[in-house]
Scaffold this motif. Structure first.
Motif, PDB file in Angstrom:
ATOM      1  N   ARG A   1       0.837  -1.206   0.000  1.00 16.19           N
ATOM      2  CA  ARG A   1       0.000   0.000   0.000  1.00 16.19           C
ATOM      3  C   ARG A   1       0.880   1.268   0.000  1.00 16.19           C
ATOM      4  N   ARG A   2       1.937   1.258   0.849  1.00 16.98           N
ATOM      5  CA  ARG A   2       2.843   2.420   0.913  1.00 16.98           C
ATOM      6  C   ARG A   2       4.268   1.930   0.743  1.00 16.98           C
ATOM      7  N   LEU A   3       5.006   2.588  -0.152  1.00 20.07           N
ATOM      8  CA  LEU A   3       6.376   2.160  -0.431  1.00 20.07           C
ATOM      9  C   LEU A   3       7.314   2.537   0.715  1.00 20.07           C
ATOM     10  N   PRO A   4       8.343   1.762   0.929  1.00 18.15           N
ATOM     11  CA  PRO A   4       9.349   2.158   1.921  1.00 18.15           C
ATOM     12  C   PRO A   4      10.133   3.354   1.380  1.00 18.15           C
ATOM     13  N   SER A   5      10.781   4.077   2.262  1.00 13.71           N
ATOM     14  CA  SER A   5      11.503   5.245   1.755  1.00 13.71           C
ATOM     15  C   SER A   5      12.684   4.785   0.911  1.00 13.71           C
ATOM     16  N   GLY A   6      12.958   5.564  -0.136  1.00 16.44           N
ATOM     17  CA  GLY A   6      14.025   5.212  -1.076  1.00 16.44           C
ATOM     18  C   GLY A   6      13.519   4.378  -2.244  1.00 16.44           C
ATOM     19  N   PHE A   7      12.259   3.863  -2.135  1.00 19.30           N
ATOM     20  CA  PHE A   7      11.699   3.035  -3.208  1.00 19.30           C
ATOM     21  C   PHE A   7      10.797   3.862  -4.110  1.00 19.30           C
ATOM     22  N   LYS A   8      10.664   3.413  -5.360  1.00 19.08           N
ATOM     23  CA  LYS A   8       9.648   4.026  -6.227  1.00 19.08           C
ATOM     24  C   LYS A   8       8.872   2.916  -6.939  1.00 19.08           C
ATOM     25  N   GLY A   9       7.629   3.232  -7.294  1.00 21.25           N
ATOM     26  CA  GLY A   9       6.820   2.264  -8.029  1.00 21.25           C
ATOM     27  C   GLY A   9       7.268   2.235  -9.477  1.00 21.25           C
ATOM     28  N   ILE A  10       7.367   1.041 -10.069  1.00 22.34           N
ATOM     29  CA  ILE A  10       7.798   0.969 -11.471  1.00 22.34           C
ATOM     30  C   ILE A  10       6.817   0.178 -12.341  1.00 22.34           C
ATOM     31  N   ALA A  11       5.676  -0.224 -11.756  1.00 22.22           N
ATOM     32  CA  ALA A  11       4.631  -0.863 -12.553  1.00 22.22           C
ATOM     33  C   ALA A  11       3.333  -0.830 -11.763  1.00 22.22           C
ATOM     34  N   HIS A  12       2.205  -0.863 -12.482  1.00 24.37           N
ATOM     35  CA  HIS A  12       0.926  -0.963 -11.785  1.00 24.37           C
ATOM     36  C   HIS A  12      -0.089  -1.717 -12.634  1.00 24.37           C
ATOM     37  N   THR A  13      -1.121  -2.202 -11.959  1.00 22.71           N
ATOM     38  CA  THR A  13      -2.264  -2.803 -12.661  1.00 22.71           C
ATOM     39  C   THR A  13      -3.484  -1.999 -12.232  1.00 22.71           C
ATOM     40  N   ASP A  14      -4.657  -2.394 -12.721  1.00 23.25           N
ATOM     41  CA  ASP A  14      -5.872  -1.663 -12.348  1.00 23.25           C
ATOM     42  C   ASP A  14      -6.068  -1.647 -10.834  1.00 23.25           C
ATOM     43  N   LYS A  15      -5.777  -2.785 -10.208  1.00 23.44           N
ATOM     44  CA  LYS A  15      -6.057  -2.881  -8.775  1.00 23.44           C
ATOM     45  C   LYS A  15      -4.835  -2.690  -7.894  1.00 23.44           C
ATOM     46  N   CYS A  16      -3.669  -2.826  -8.463  1.00 24.90           N
ATOM     47  CA  CYS A  16      -2.467  -2.858  -7.645  1.00 24.90           C
ATOM     48  C   CYS A  16      -1.584  -1.649  -7.978  1.00 24.90           C
ATOM     49  N   PRO A  17      -1.490  -0.681  -7.038  1.00 28.71           N
ATOM     50  CA  PRO A  17      -0.755   0.547  -7.365  1.00 28.71           C
ATOM     51  C   PRO A  17       0.742   0.303  -7.556  1.00 28.71           C
ATOM     52  N   TYR A  18       1.272  -0.675  -6.847  1.00 26.58           N
ATOM     53  CA  TYR A  18       2.701  -0.968  -6.988  1.00 26.58           C
ATOM     54  C   TYR A  18       2.885  -2.440  -7.380  1.00 26.58           C
ATOM     55  N   ALA A  19       2.634  -2.735  -8.629  1.00 26.46           N
ATOM     56  CA  ALA A  19       2.824  -4.117  -9.107  1.00 26.46           C
ATOM     57  C   ALA A  19       4.307  -4.435  -9.152  1.00 26.46           C
ATOM     58  N   ALA A  20       5.144  -3.395  -9.144  1.00 27.35           N
ATOM     59  CA  ALA A  20       6.596  -3.592  -9.041  1.00 27.35           C
ATOM     60  C   ALA A  20       7.177  -2.334  -8.398  1.00 27.35           C
ATOM     61  N   MET A  21       8.272  -2.520  -7.675  1.00 22.79           N
ATOM     62  CA  MET A  21       8.911  -1.374  -7.001  1.00 22.79           C
ATOM     63  C   MET A  21      10.421  -1.574  -7.026  1.00 22.79           C
ATOM     64  N   CYS A  22      11.160  -0.494  -6.792  1.00 25.97           N
ATOM     65  CA  CYS A  22      12.607  -0.687  -6.693  1.00 25.97           C
ATOM     66  C   CYS A  22      13.280   0.440  -5.929  1.00 25.97           C
ATOM     67  N   ASP A  23      14.422   0.102  -5.374  1.00 25.07           N
ATOM     68  CA  ASP A  23      15.350   1.085  -4.847  1.00 25.07           C
ATOM     69  C   ASP A  23      16.609   0.851  -5.677  1.00 25.07           C
ATOM     70  N   GLU A  24      16.719   1.635  -6.743  1.00 24.17           N
ATOM     71  CA  GLU A  24      17.793   1.361  -7.715  1.00 24.17           C
ATOM     72  C   GLU A  24      19.175   1.435  -7.102  1.00 24.17           C
ATOM     73  N   GLU A  25      19.309   2.380  -6.195  1.00 22.65           N
ATOM     74  CA  GLU A  25      20.631   2.569  -5.581  1.00 22.65           C
ATOM     75  C   GLU A  25      21.093   1.321  -4.841  1.00 22.65           C
ATOM     76  N   ARG A  26      20.146   0.741  -4.051  1.00 20.56           N
ATOM     77  CA  ARG A  26      20.518  -0.448  -3.275  1.00 20.56           C
ATOM     78  C   ARG A  26      20.313  -1.746  -4.068  1.00 20.56           C
ATOM     79  N   LYS A  27      19.850  -1.599  -5.303  1.00 20.95           N
ATOM     80  CA  LYS A  27      19.575  -2.753  -6.173  1.00 20.95           C
ATOM     81  C   LYS A  27      18.550  -3.711  -5.555  1.00 20.95           C
ATOM     82  N   LEU A  28      17.493  -3.119  -4.996  1.00 19.14           N
ATOM     83  CA  LEU A  28      16.418  -3.918  -4.421  1.00 19.14           C
ATOM     84  C   LEU A  28      15.193  -3.797  -5.315  1.00 19.14           C
ATOM     85  N   TYR A  29      14.660  -4.935  -5.755  1.00 18.51           N
ATOM     86  CA  TYR A  29      13.519  -4.936  -6.665  1.00 18.51           C
ATOM     87  C   TYR A  29      12.437  -5.856  -6.124  1.00 18.51           C
TER      88      TYR A  29
END
Ligand code: XMP
Length: 510
Positions: free
Chosen positions: A135-163
Motif C-alpha cells: 500500500r505504501r512504499l518504503p523510503s528510497g523506493f519508487k513504483g515501477i509498474a501498476h495494474t488496475d487494482k495494484c498501485p505498486y505491481a513492481a517497485m525498486c530502490d535502484e541505488e541499493r539494487k532492491l527490486y
C-alpha cells in the motif's frame, strides 16, 4: 562459479524459479529462510538473492520473516509476490490485505522505465495470485509498474539494487517473465552465465577422478535416467573401479533387462553385474495380493539381494547414488521442514556399510540430468525414458502376481508403447502404461465364447506427478492399441481406458 540464492518462504513455484534462473546458465540454489543466516549469505558471496512467494500474509503471527540486514549486504535482491511484500515490510513500507483488491490469473500491467523492465513493452500481461499488496512504499523506493487494482505491481530502490514484483515472472503466463528475470540476473546482478553442462561434466569427472582415486565404488543401477547418468559420469571418472549392480526382479517391461545390460556392458564397457533374481522375487510374492505388502516385500528383497552381492565383492569403500536436486531440497514451509529421503533402491544405505556416499547429480534438476545424459552419449530412449516405479510391474498386475499375468501385461504394455511411439506422442504424454486388472470378462472370438482378462490403459500429463490429468489420447490410437492387444495377446478379452485424474486417483493403480 557465480550463484543466486533462492530464499524460500514456502511458495509453490520455488523450484520453478531456480530452474528458470539455471536456464539462463546461472547456478541457483534454494535454501529455506530458516536455515541460512545473513552472515552465511554474506560469506557465500552470492551474486543475487530472490525472495520467493509464500502462502502467508506478512502481518500473520506465524508468517515467515527474515533479518532486514539482508537488504544492506550490497547484494541485489528480487522479491516475488510474498517476497515483494516482505521486502516492503522489512524496509519500512506498508502492506495491506483487501479482498476487493485480490488478483488471480492473467492480469494486464503497465511497466515504467527501469533496468528490470529493459526490453519489456509498456503494456503486457503478468500472472498474479495475491490478496495482500504493497500500500505504501518504503523510503528510497519508487513504483515501477501498476495494474488496475495494484498501485505498486513492481517497485525498486535502484541505488541499493532492491527490486520487488507482485506478480510471478517465473510462470509462462507472464509474457515477458523470462526477460524480467534475465534483466535481474544480467543487468542488476551482473551475472556472466557460467553454469554450463559441459563444464559441469568436465569438472565433476576431474573432481571424482581425484577424490575416488584407488577406491572401489558400488552403484545400484535401475536403468532409470538418474542412476544411468550417475553411472556413466562416474565411469568416465574412475572406469573399472566402478561396479554397477543391476537387479532383474522379473518385474521389468519387455526387453528392458537385456537393453540395460547391453547398453552399459557393451556400449560403455562398464563392469556390470546383472543379478537374475526373478524366481527369488516371484517366490516371495506368491499368494500376496495387498498392494502395500507387495511394495514392502520387493523393497526388502532388494536389500537382501544387494547384501548378497556386496558380500561377494568384498570391501567396497564408496556407495554412489543417483539422487537429484528435487530430492534434497527442503521446503521453507514451517519450521518442521521435512527432507524427502530418497533411496534409489529401497533403503540400501541403511543396511550395507560404506565409508562414504557420493551423489554426483545432487545439484541437478531432471532436465539438467537429461542434458548431461545426452552429452555423455547415453541412448536417447534411455535419457527420455518415462518414469517407472521401483516395484515395477508388481503394482500394475492387480491381485496375485503370476508368471502368466506378467507375460500378458508385458506384451500389452509393449503394444501400447509401440502405438504411442507410432503416433509420435511419446513426449506429449508424461507417462503411459498398461495395467492388468484382476477381473475376467466374457468375450467372443470367431464363433466361440472367450473368458479373459481386462487390460486397462493409462496415460497422464503432468509437470510434477503430484497432480496429473488423464491424457486425451486420439481415439484412433486407442482403437489400434485395443484391437492389437485383444488380437495378439491370448488371455485378454477386453481393453478399457482410465479417465481418472490425480487426485482423486493416483497415477499407478496400486
Ligand atoms: P502415484 O501412483 O503415487 O505415482 O501417483 C506418481 C509417480 O511416482 C511413480 N511411482 C513410483 N516410483 N517407486 C518409484 O520409484 C515407487 O514405489 C513408485 N510408486 C509410484 C509413478 O510411476 C508415477 O510416475
Amino acid at each position: 562459479m557465480e550463484k543466486i540464492l533462492i530464499l524460500d518462504f514456502g511458495g509453490q513455484y520455488n523450484q520453478l524459479i531456480a530452474r528458470r534462473v539455471r536456464e539462463q546458465h546461472v547456478y541457483a540454489e534454494i535454501k529455506p529462510y530458516s536455515r541460512i543466516t545473513v552472515e552465511e549469505i554474506k560469506n557465500t558471496g552470492y551474486a543475487g538473492i530472490i525472495f520467493t512467494g509464500g502462502p502467508n500474509s506478512v502481518y500473520d503471527e506465524m508468517s515467515p520473516h527474515y533479518d532486514p540486514a539482508v537488504l544492506d549486504l550490497g547484494i541485489p535482491v528480487l522479491g516475488i509476490c510474498y517476497g515483494d511484500q516482505l521486502m516492503a515490510y522489512m524496509a519500512g513500507g506498508c502492506v495491506e490485505s483487501a479482498e476487493n483488491s485480490s488478483e488471480y490469473g492473467k492480469t494486464a500491467f503497465k511497466a515504467e522505465e527501469s533496468p528490470l523492465f529493459t526490453d519489456v513493452p509498456e503494456e503486457s500481461v503478468c500472472w498474479m495470485s495475491h490478496t495482500d499488496f504493497v500500500r505504501r512504499l518504503p523510503s528510497g523506493f519508487k513504483g515501477i509498474a501498476h495494474t488496475d487494482k495494484c498501485p505498486y505491481a513492481a517497485m525498486c530502490d535502484e541505488e541499493r539494487k532492491l527490486y520487488g514484483v507482485q506478480f510471478h515472472p517465473e510462470v509462462t503466463h507472464t509474457e515477458f517473465g523470462k526477460q524480467i528475470l534475465r534483466n535481474f540476473l544480467f543487468l542488476v546482478c551482473g551475472c556472466r552465465a557460467d553454469w554450463k553442462m559441459e563444464d559441469f561434466i568436465r569438472k565433476s569427472v576431474g573432481d571424482y577422478r581425484e577424490k575416488l582415486k584407488g577406491k572401489r565404488v558400488f552403484l545400484a543401477l535401475s536403468g532409470g535416467v538418474d542412476s544411468s547418468v550417475a553411472a556413466v559420469l562416474l565411469h568416465e571418472a574412475i572406469g573399472e573401479n566402478l561396479v554397477c549392480v543391476f537387479v532383474d526382479h522379473g518385474l521389468l517391461r519387455k526387453n528392458e533387462g537385456n537393453f540395460v545390460e547391453q547398453t552399459f556392458r557393451e556400449r560403455f564397457g562398464m563392469k556390470l553385474i546383472r543379478v537374475n533374481a526373478q524366481e527369488r522375487f516371484l517366490g516371495k510374492l506368491s499368494g500376496v495380493t495387498e498392494p502395500e505388502r507387495k511394495r514392502k516385500i520387493i523393497g526388502e528383497e532388494f536389500i537382501r539381494v544387494f547384501e548378497d552381492e556386496a558380500k561377494k565383492l568384498g570391501k567396497v569403500e564408496v556407495l554412489a547414488q543417483g539422487t537429484i536436486y528435487p530430492d534434497v531440497i527442503e521446503s521453507g514451509k514451517g519450521d518442521s521442514a521435512v527432507i524427502k529421503s530418497h533411496h534409489n533402491v529401497g533403503g540400501l544405505p541403511d543396511v550395507i556399510m560404506f565409508d562414504e556416499i557420493v551423489e554426483p547429480l545432487r545439484d541437478l534438476f531432471k532436465d539438467e540430468v537429461r542434458e548431461v545424459g545426452e552429452r555423455l552419449g547415453i541412448p536417447h530412449e534411455l535419457v527420455w525414458r518415462q518414469p517407472f516405479p521401483g516395484p515395477g510391474l508388481a503394482v500394475r498386475v492387480l491381485g496375485e502376481i503370476t508368471k502368466e499375468k506378467l507375460e500378458i501385461i508385458r506384451e500389452a504394455d509393449a503394444v501400447f508403447r509401440e502405438e504411442i511411439a507410432k503416433a509420435h506422442l511419446e513426449q506429449k504424454v508424461s507417462q503411459y502404461f498398461a495395467v492388468l486388472t484382476d477381473s475376467k470378462t466374457v468375450g467372443v472370438m470367431g464363433d466361440a465364447r472367450t473368458y479373459g482378462y481386462t487390460v486397462a490403459l493409462r496415460a497422464v500429463s503432468t509437470d510434477d506427478f503430484m497432480t496429473a490429468e488423464w491424457s486425451r489420447l486420439p481415439f484412433d490410437v486407442l482403437e489400434r492399441a485395443s484391437s492389437r492387444i485383444t488380437n495378439e495377446i491370448r488371455g485378454v478379452s477386453r481393453v478399457v481406458y482410465d479417465i481418472t485424474s490425480k487426485p482423486p486417483a493416483t497415477v499407478e493403480w496400486e
